[in-house]
Scaffold this motif. Structure first.
Motif, mmCIF file in Angstrom:
data_model
loop_
_atom_site.group_PDB
_atom_site.id
_atom_site.type_symbol
_atom_site.label_atom_id
_atom_site.label_comp_id
_atom_site.label_asym_id
_atom_site.label_seq_id
_atom_site.Cartn_x
_atom_site.Cartn_y
_atom_site.Cartn_z
ATOM 1 N N ARG A 33 6.959 16.172 -6.350
ATOM 2 C CA ARG A 33 6.625 14.106 -6.455
ATOM 3 C C ARG A 33 7.758 14.005 -6.977
ATOM 4 N NH1 ARG A 33 1.410 15.042 -10.959
ATOM 5 N NH2 ARG A 33 1.206 17.031 -10.182
ATOM 6 N N TRP A 34 8.933 14.881 -6.621
ATOM 7 C CA TRP A 34 10.266 13.609 -7.063
ATOM 8 C C TRP A 34 10.523 13.149 -5.977
ATOM 9 C CZ3 TRP A 34 14.152 14.453 -3.585
ATOM 10 C CH2 TRP A 34 14.140 15.474 -2.639
ATOM 11 N N ILE A 35 10.057 13.122 -4.011
ATOM 12 C CA ILE A 35 10.002 13.091 -3.393
ATOM 13 C C ILE A 35 9.088 11.339 -2.942
ATOM 14 C CG2 ILE A 35 9.138 13.295 -0.650
ATOM 15 C CD1 ILE A 35 9.639 16.429 -0.589
ATOM 16 N N ALA A 36 8.335 11.331 -2.901
ATOM 17 C CA ALA A 36 7.658 10.348 -3.671
ATOM 18 C C ALA A 36 8.372 8.867 -4.184
ATOM 19 C CB ALA A 36 6.448 9.955 -4.196
ATOM 20 N N ALA A 37 9.053 9.599 -6.165
ATOM 21 C CA ALA A 37 9.357 8.049 -6.375
ATOM 22 C C ALA A 37 10.952 8.028 -5.933
ATOM 23 C CB ALA A 37 10.292 9.174 -7.342
ATOM 24 N N PHE B 291 1.094 10.165 -9.861
ATOM 25 C CA PHE B 291 0.660 10.811 -11.506
ATOM 26 C C PHE B 291 -0.957 11.223 -10.857
ATOM 27 C CE2 PHE B 291 2.753 6.944 -12.645
ATOM 28 C CZ PHE B 291 2.992 7.084 -14.125
ATOM 29 N N GLY B 292 -0.626 11.845 -10.047
ATOM 30 C CA GLY B 292 -1.829 12.997 -9.473
ATOM 31 C C GLY B 292 -2.171 12.835 -8.917
ATOM 32 N N ALA B 293 -2.635 11.070 -8.298
ATOM 33 C CA ALA B 293 -3.763 11.402 -7.113
ATOM 34 C C ALA B 293 -3.966 12.433 -6.212
ATOM 35 C CB ALA B 293 -3.355 10.269 -6.398
ATOM 36 N N PHE C 122 0.777 19.186 2.139
ATOM 37 C CA PHE C 122 0.070 18.724 0.435
ATOM 38 C C PHE C 122 -1.590 18.256 0.253
ATOM 39 C CE2 PHE C 122 4.858 19.687 0.063
ATOM 40 C CZ PHE C 122 4.805 21.055 0.203
ATOM 41 N N PRO C 123 -2.665 19.016 0.547
ATOM 42 C CA PRO C 123 -3.550 17.935 0.611
ATOM 43 C C PRO C 123 -3.759 18.722 -0.790
ATOM 44 C CG PRO C 123 -4.046 20.585 2.193
ATOM 45 C CD PRO C 123 -2.757 20.187 1.701
ATOM 46 N N PRO D 121 0.705 -1.375 -0.354
ATOM 47 C CA PRO D 121 -0.218 -0.037 0.256
ATOM 48 C C PRO D 121 0.994 0.960 -0.194
ATOM 49 C CG PRO D 121 -1.300 -1.332 1.533
ATOM 50 C CD PRO D 121 0.587 -2.056 0.590
ATOM 51 N N PRO D 122 1.789 1.175 0.401
ATOM 52 C CA PRO D 122 2.964 2.718 1.321
ATOM 53 C C PRO D 122 2.987 2.794 -0.697
ATOM 54 C CG PRO D 122 3.279 1.183 2.434
ATOM 55 C CD PRO D 122 2.238 0.620 1.991
ATOM 56 N N VAL D 123 3.851 1.490 -1.146
ATOM 57 C CA VAL D 123 4.535 2.167 -3.037
ATOM 58 C C VAL D 123 2.999 2.032 -3.279
ATOM 59 C CG1 VAL D 123 5.394 0.784 -4.498
ATOM 60 C CG2 VAL D 123 6.514 0.411 -2.102
ATOM 61 N N VAL D 124 1.948 1.546 -4.022
ATOM 62 C CA VAL D 124 0.987 2.123 -4.528
ATOM 63 C C VAL D 124 0.425 3.866 -4.385
ATOM 64 C CG1 VAL D 124 -1.775 1.620 -5.161
ATOM 65 C CG2 VAL D 124 0.150 -0.053 -4.708
ATOM 66 N N LEU D 125 0.340 3.878 -3.057
ATOM 67 C CA LEU D 125 0.611 4.972 -3.299
ATOM 68 C C LEU D 125 1.639 6.685 -3.123
ATOM 69 C CD1 LEU D 125 -1.488 7.486 -1.055
ATOM 70 C CD2 LEU D 125 0.553 7.032 1.006
ATOM 71 N N GLN D 126 2.706 5.882 -3.241
ATOM 72 C CA GLN D 126 3.518 6.859 -3.939
ATOM 73 C C GLN D 126 3.503 7.202 -5.044
ATOM 74 O OE1 GLN D 126 4.954 8.567 -2.019
ATOM 75 N NE2 GLN D 126 4.624 7.866 0.161
ATOM 76 N N ILE D 127 3.033 6.099 -5.753
ATOM 77 C CA ILE D 127 2.835 5.984 -7.112
ATOM 78 C C ILE D 127 1.807 6.922 -8.093
ATOM 79 C CG2 ILE D 127 2.236 4.330 -9.331
ATOM 80 C CD1 ILE D 127 4.015 2.188 -8.356
ATOM 81 N N ALA D 128 0.800 6.566 -7.207
ATOM 82 C CA ALA D 128 -0.327 6.871 -7.354
ATOM 83 C C ALA D 128 -0.534 8.965 -7.218
ATOM 84 C CB ALA D 128 -1.972 6.986 -6.272
ATOM 85 N N LEU D 129 0.746 9.440 -5.859
ATOM 86 C CA LEU D 129 0.920 10.515 -5.826
ATOM 87 C C LEU D 129 2.034 11.088 -6.638
ATOM 88 C CD1 LEU D 129 1.912 10.365 -1.776
ATOM 89 C CD2 LEU D 129 -0.043 11.661 -3.598
#
Length: 129
Positions: A48-52, A26-28, A39-40, A16-24
């Motif tokens: 977004r680079w932080i999510a990567a 791509f603009g979720a 950042f709500p 789930p954390p990895v899926v969340l980061q991928i979604a973030l």
């Protein structure tokens, strides 16, 4: 429980954390679930680079836990980590757990607090068992 089971639970709990980061990336609109809810909505492109980076860290941590439990690292047979890498994962798991329970974001605390506690327990299980 065995180290192998702890490592498998760790890998499943990390999905789930990895899926969340991928979604973030791509603009979720789930910014309230990360970075203390700073950042709500949709994460700005500049962060977004932080999510990567999070994905890379989370996958690497999972591979280290997997290896420390004596499991083969998928088809990546030449990839190995030093034995001490599990201690870095332990430190990161402790810091992540503390951070997610202390975050000002209530949703982040409720969702990731328990998740990081399970991940920490699994790392300890791999080390101790």
């Amino acid at each position: 429980m065995t180290p192998e089971i702890a490592a498998k639970i760790y890998a499943i709990a990390m999905i789930p954390p990895v899926v969340l980061q991928i979604a973030l990336i791509f603009g979720a609109p789930w910014g309230h679930l990360t970075m203390g809810g700073k950042f709500p909505g949709v994460l700005p492109l500049r962060v977004r680079w932080i999510a990567a980076l999070q994905i890379a860290v989370q996958v690497t941590m999972t591979l280290v836990v997997w290896q420390a439990a004596g499991l083969q690292l998928l088809a990546i047979s030449n990839l190995t980590f030093p034995d001490w890498a599990i201690w870095i994962v332990l430190v990161l798991a402790v810091l992540s757990c503390i951070g997610n329970w202390a975050t000002p974001s209530r949703m982040e605390r409720y969702l990731w607090g328990p998740t990081t506690l399970v991940l920490l327990g699994c790392v300890i299980g791999v080390i101790v068992l």
